[in-house]
Design a protein around this motif. Structure first.
Motif, mmCIF file in Angstrom:
data_model
loop_
_atom_site.group_PDB
_atom_site.id
_atom_site.type_symbol
_atom_site.label_atom_id
_atom_site.label_comp_id
_atom_site.label_asym_id
_atom_site.label_seq_id
_atom_site.Cartn_x
_atom_site.Cartn_y
_atom_site.Cartn_z
ATOM 1 N N GLN A 226 0.804 -1.219 0.000
ATOM 2 C CA GLN A 226 0.000 0.000 0.000
ATOM 3 C C GLN A 226 0.844 1.280 0.000
ATOM 4 O O GLN A 226 0.307 2.377 -0.003
ATOM 5 N N THR B 267 1.423 -2.006 4.944
ATOM 6 C CA THR B 267 0.085 -1.459 4.745
ATOM 7 C C THR B 267 0.039 -0.005 5.194
ATOM 8 O O THR B 267 0.859 0.456 5.987
ATOM 9 N N ASP B 268 -0.936 0.730 4.679
ATOM 10 C CA ASP B 268 -1.148 2.132 5.032
ATOM 11 C C ASP B 268 -2.652 2.374 5.000
ATOM 12 O O ASP B 268 -3.250 2.484 3.928
ATOM 13 N N ILE B 269 -3.267 2.436 6.164
ATOM 14 C CA ILE B 269 -4.732 2.386 6.232
ATOM 15 C C ILE B 269 -5.299 3.600 6.956
ATOM 16 O O ILE B 269 -5.021 3.836 8.132
ATOM 17 N N ASP C 121 -9.453 1.350 2.444
ATOM 18 C CA ASP C 121 -8.065 0.896 2.575
ATOM 19 C C ASP C 121 -8.014 -0.456 3.272
ATOM 20 O O ASP C 121 -7.214 -1.334 2.915
ATOM 21 N N GLU D 96 -9.120 -3.244 0.959
ATOM 22 C CA GLU D 96 -8.050 -3.517 -0.005
ATOM 23 C C GLU D 96 -6.945 -4.341 0.642
ATOM 24 O O GLU D 96 -6.433 -5.300 0.051
#
Length: 258
Positions: free
Chosen positions: A6, A103-105, A110, A113
């Motif tokens: 991400q 990850t980047d949420i 997000d 995904e």
């Protein structure tokens, strides 16, 4: 296979990973709910769900203080991390030695995904479809709540709250709370005077990362006598894996009891 995380970093995996280390609690729980077990060789000391993994899997330190030698000894073929919850410096060291998927949420989309992408990497895609659909079904049960102003605290001494570009802020919206510090970014430190000026209808004290307890409520009540001070389950507002299935029911119960 080449996979993009991400942050648009690319990792190359020759096969489905067999020795995975998760250094993010909510993503550890997701791996369990995806049906993995033997493939997970390491977790952090904060990965408390599921309890049987917490008791049996090798712990590789804390999310921001990883034991790099323990990780090296486990010889992972994949490390699953998060931009916010892990130390950039430590991740950069590990990325030179192992495939690290980050990850980047910040939003619910997000999270959807991330769940799908991790399932593809781990060859558990069918189960991710079920999990994501369950989450979506539960969030559809939420009502159009009357917006109530609130301040959400994640730390004490210094007082630290949350800004507009955080996953917690997104979950506050789903629970019908308008973040009084929403004009700020990330995790601003605030003063007692800042809180008095904001004058929120509700002050939400999270159970994590700082473990606010009943004894802390009086301090905030003294700052804002007109506010209602509540202890809230931080996992329901900040965990972005399969625990999201449980968040809407918690939000409904929370609102019902206001």
């Amino acid at each position: 296979m080449i996979y993009s995380d991400q942050l648009n970093n690319k990792i190359n995996l020759l096969q489905s990973p067999k020795r995975i280390i998760s250094v993010v609690p909510s993503q550890t729980e997701l791996l369990y709910d995806l049906g993995l077990d033997a493939e997970i060789v390491g977790i952090t000391k904060f990965c408390i769900h599921p309890e049987k993994w917490f008791r049996s899997k090798t712990r590789v330190g804390g999310t921001k203080q990883l034991n790099l030698e323990t990780i090296r000894n486990l010889k992972p073929d994949l490390i699953i991390a998060n931009k916010e919850e892990n130390s950039q410096q430590e991740l950069e060291i590990l990325m030179k030695e192992f495939p690290v998927w980050i990850t980047d949420i910040k939003t619910l989309n997000d999270a959807y995904e991330m769940i799908e992408q991790i399932s593809v990497i781990t060859n558990q895609h069918n189960q991710s479809v079920v999990i994501n659909q369950q989450i979506k079904n539960e969030f559809l049960k939420l009502k159009n709540f009357k917006a109530l102003t609130a301040a959400y605290f994640i730390w004490n001494e210094p007082l630290m709250t949350i800004g507009n570009d955080t996953f917690i802020n997104e979950m506050m919206k789903h629970c019908g709370f308008k973040n009084v510090f929403g004009k700020n970014n990330r995790y601003p430190k605030v003063t007692e005077n800042d809180l008095q000026k904001a004058n929120p209808e509700f002050i939400l004290l999270s159970s994590e990362p700082y473990p606010f307890k009943e004894k802390h409520k009086a301090y905030f009540q003294n700052i804002c006598p007109q506010s209602k001070v509540l202890l809230v389950d931080g996992e329901m507002f900040s965990w972005y894996g399969s625990r999201l299935i449980k968040s809407p029911a918690y939000f409904l119960e929370l609102r019902k009891n206001l």
